[in-house]
Design a protein around this motif. Sequence first.
Motif, PDB file in Angstrom:
ATOM      1  N   ILE A  52      47.940  37.871  43.948  1.00 45.07           N
ATOM      2  CA  ILE A  52      47.460  38.273  45.179  1.00 45.07           C
ATOM      3  C   ILE A  52      47.288  37.319  46.402  1.00 45.07           C
ATOM      4  O   ILE A  52      47.334  38.144  47.679  1.00 45.07           O
ATOM      5  N   GLN A  53      47.324  36.435  45.968  1.00 44.63           N
ATOM      6  CA  GLN A  53      47.149  35.188  47.906  1.00 44.63           C
ATOM      7  C   GLN A  53      46.412  35.455  48.453  1.00 44.63           C
ATOM      8  O   GLN A  53      46.034  34.253  47.839  1.00 44.63           O
ATOM      9  N   PHE A  54      46.000  36.184  48.777  1.00 46.79           N
ATOM     10  CA  PHE A  54      44.880  36.112  49.698  1.00 46.79           C
ATOM     11  C   PHE A  54      43.487  36.460  48.780  1.00 46.79           C
ATOM     12  O   PHE A  54      43.725  37.967  48.826  1.00 46.79           O
ATOM     13  N   PRO A  55      41.774  36.128  48.599  1.00 45.01           N
ATOM     14  CA  PRO A  55      41.653  37.164  47.638  1.00 45.01           C
ATOM     15  C   PRO A  55      40.668  38.011  48.655  1.00 45.01           C
ATOM     16  O   PRO A  55      40.620  38.728  47.830  1.00 45.01           O
ATOM     17  N   TYR A  56      41.062  37.859  49.944  1.00 47.31           N
ATOM     18  CA  TYR A  56      40.408  38.696  50.698  1.00 47.31           C
ATOM     19  C   TYR A  56      41.156  39.933  50.887  1.00 47.31           C
ATOM     20  O   TYR A  56      40.572  41.085  51.667  1.00 47.31           O
ATOM     21  N   GLU A  77      40.485  28.562  41.456  1.00 48.04           N
ATOM     22  CA  GLU A  77      41.518  27.123  41.337  1.00 48.04           C
ATOM     23  C   GLU A  77      41.768  27.424  40.139  1.00 48.04           C
ATOM     24  O   GLU A  77      43.217  26.848  39.559  1.00 48.04           O
ATOM     25  N   GLY A  78      41.132  27.967  39.268  1.00 48.43           N
ATOM     26  CA  GLY A  78      41.177  28.160  37.584  1.00 48.43           C
ATOM     27  C   GLY A  78      42.384  29.002  36.860  1.00 48.43           C
ATOM     28  O   GLY A  78      42.985  28.874  36.363  1.00 48.43           O
ATOM     29  N   VAL A  79      42.687  29.757  38.333  1.00 52.33           N
ATOM     30  CA  VAL A  79      43.406  31.167  37.666  1.00 52.33           C
ATOM     31  C   VAL A  79      44.481  31.695  39.111  1.00 52.33           C
ATOM     32  O   VAL A  79      45.252  32.438  38.625  1.00 52.33           O
ATOM     33  N   LYS A  80      44.829  30.966  39.647  1.00 51.77           N
ATOM     34  CA  LYS A  80      45.687  31.105  41.063  1.00 51.77           C
ATOM     35  C   LYS A  80      46.894  30.929  40.688  1.00 51.77           C
ATOM     36  O   LYS A  80      48.054  31.699  40.848  1.00 51.77           O
ATOM     37  N   LYS A  81      47.471  30.176  39.264  1.00 49.94           N
ATOM     38  CA  LYS A  81      48.678  30.840  38.809  1.00 49.94           C
ATOM     39  C   LYS A  81      48.798  31.474  37.969  1.00 49.94           C
ATOM     40  O   LYS A  81      50.098  31.624  37.290  1.00 49.94           O
ATOM     41  N   THR A  82      48.265  32.103  37.580  1.00 49.88           N
ATOM     42  CA  THR A  82      47.950  33.601  36.413  1.00 49.88           C
ATOM     43  C   THR A  82      48.012  34.990  37.313  1.00 49.88           C
ATOM     44  O   THR A  82      48.686  34.671  38.058  1.00 49.88           O
ATOM     45  N   PHE A  83      48.070  35.800  36.247  1.00 49.23           N
ATOM     46  CA  PHE A  83      48.949  36.522  36.912  1.00 49.23           C
ATOM     47  C   PHE A  83      48.007  37.514  38.336  1.00 49.23           C
ATOM     48  O   PHE A  83      48.386  38.132  39.605  1.00 49.23           O
ATOM     49  N   LEU A  84      46.493  36.580  38.580  1.00 48.07           N
ATOM     50  CA  LEU A  84      45.716  37.156  39.213  1.00 48.07           C
ATOM     51  C   LEU A  84      45.870  36.661  40.275  1.00 48.07           C
ATOM     52  O   LEU A  84      46.039  36.073  41.777  1.00 48.07           O
TER      53      LEU A  84
END
Length: 558
Positions: A311-315, A301-308
């Motif tokens: 990935i969109q879907f961590p799975y 939730e804290g990094v979803k707006k960064t370069f990480l």
Amino acid sequence: MVMKDGVINGIASDAGFHFSRVEQIYDNLKNGSFFTFIATNTFHQTGAGSFLFYPTVFLYPWAFLRFFLDPVSSFYCWYGIMTFLCLMISYFSMKSFSKETSRSAFFALLYTFGLYRLRLGIVNLVLGEFVAYTFLPLAFVGFYQVFWGDSRKWYDLAIGVALIGYSHFLSLYLTVLIFITILICNIIIKNNLSKGRLLSLVKSIITAILLMGYVLVPFLTDYLGKNLKVPAKGAWFVNTINDLISSSLANGPFAAYNIGFFLIVGALIGWYFVKNNNLELSIYISGILILLMSTSFFPWEGVKKTFLGTIQFPYRLHSYGSLLIAVTTSFILVKILKKKPKRTRMLTYVAFLIIFGISYSGVIQTVNSKERINSAQYLAPNKDGSVQPLDTHNLYKVDKRNYHNIFQYSVTFGESDYYPKKSVNGKNTPEYIGKEGGIWQKVAFINNKKKNVIPVGTPNNLTYFIKTSKSGSIDLPVVAYSNTYAYINGSRTNYSISKRGTVSVQVKSGNNRITVGYKPSMAFYFFVVVAIATWACLFLSWIYRLNKHTRQQVIQKE
């Protein structure tokens, strides 16, 4: 997905995107054009440029099969070819790493028939990521050889990375990100990177760029700084560690967080078997960390707006977790069997194959159960002509008779990717794209008046026949890119980009034949030649090494 019945099940979500791309490539091949740059028969004939920014290399075998097989059979044949290719690459990659035949066979089976790959290919038809999964072992063994193994095999890294780049750019992004992270950790811990290995890395990077140059050129010419829409950053459907473990132990094919029974057992007990082997321990820890990172254990939730967030879907990290844990699981199996008598080993191999086969068959039967297939409805024609996506909560199926109904609906995910942002982000977004009066409805604005126009689609060109009573402007329902061009009655003409991101031309009164198309820069064709030459050099180099190795063996026998 039911091959024996000639049915493809699960037509929704990503399926429409990939099937539409293959259909366009096939149409262009039929008309004598090898390269496909924009959509002129699929994606509602809007000139959509997903072909420019989403690799198509491994869709060509599928499209070629269409010349000999019906649409459904060609898909299954292509799927079988990709599965065989995954088996072979997995086997030889592990053989290069471990030099052990039995371990290589175990790894190939565990990795190729892992639950996450089956879910990509069978359940959800996420075919870009599915293809990229095939080449991860080659890239990872190449990465190992460059930094810790035989650095003379640097070409494995270059080829593996290039093949992933030919398949799925997001997988390429994740692969490079993981490699950089592992390398930084290694430098911090050991700080023993030699000049020779750095040279091998440089050779790998240069070779990979030469091989991938032509698929990267459109990004440089038509994407960077062009204000195009791309998939949004985010972190959706993040599950817990407990979800991952329980779903994997259940070995069901439908849960997103699922690497399968065999691999999750390997992940849970692997530490005991690798604790005294630094290399295997490092691989195991890397796999565990990647799996943990795919879950809510990591603060997405804290990094979803960064370069990480790209990935969109961590799975999606499960491709990499499956790879590394399959390495560990194959090590466990070989270590258990190594001290057993030969007869016991053979019986154990057979028992493993039987158990593995039963498990795999159970998964396939679950996917292809009569209840699931019967509950799916045949995809009906879109009779009212409205542009609408399929309901992703429903199951749809197609056979060779209703296959083309797929292209009558808008693609659920990806239809407007890589459109100009003004086409999809304006105040009148529904008017611009999907609803009445939009681009997808083939609505032109002739002197600001709406008119439905039906283009004639040919390879990388759309031609409109429009009669006007007076001179003025025509805003056509075809999106514009940097290398888009326009002709009016056979003469090249300038065009402007309308407020909805489409091609707008000035015409005279009377009959107007307007052709809008796409022609890549000469750099694209230059790098196509460079890629072919580089592949030829790599092949000749392989032949030379093979002959040299054969001669050495003959000399040793003499």
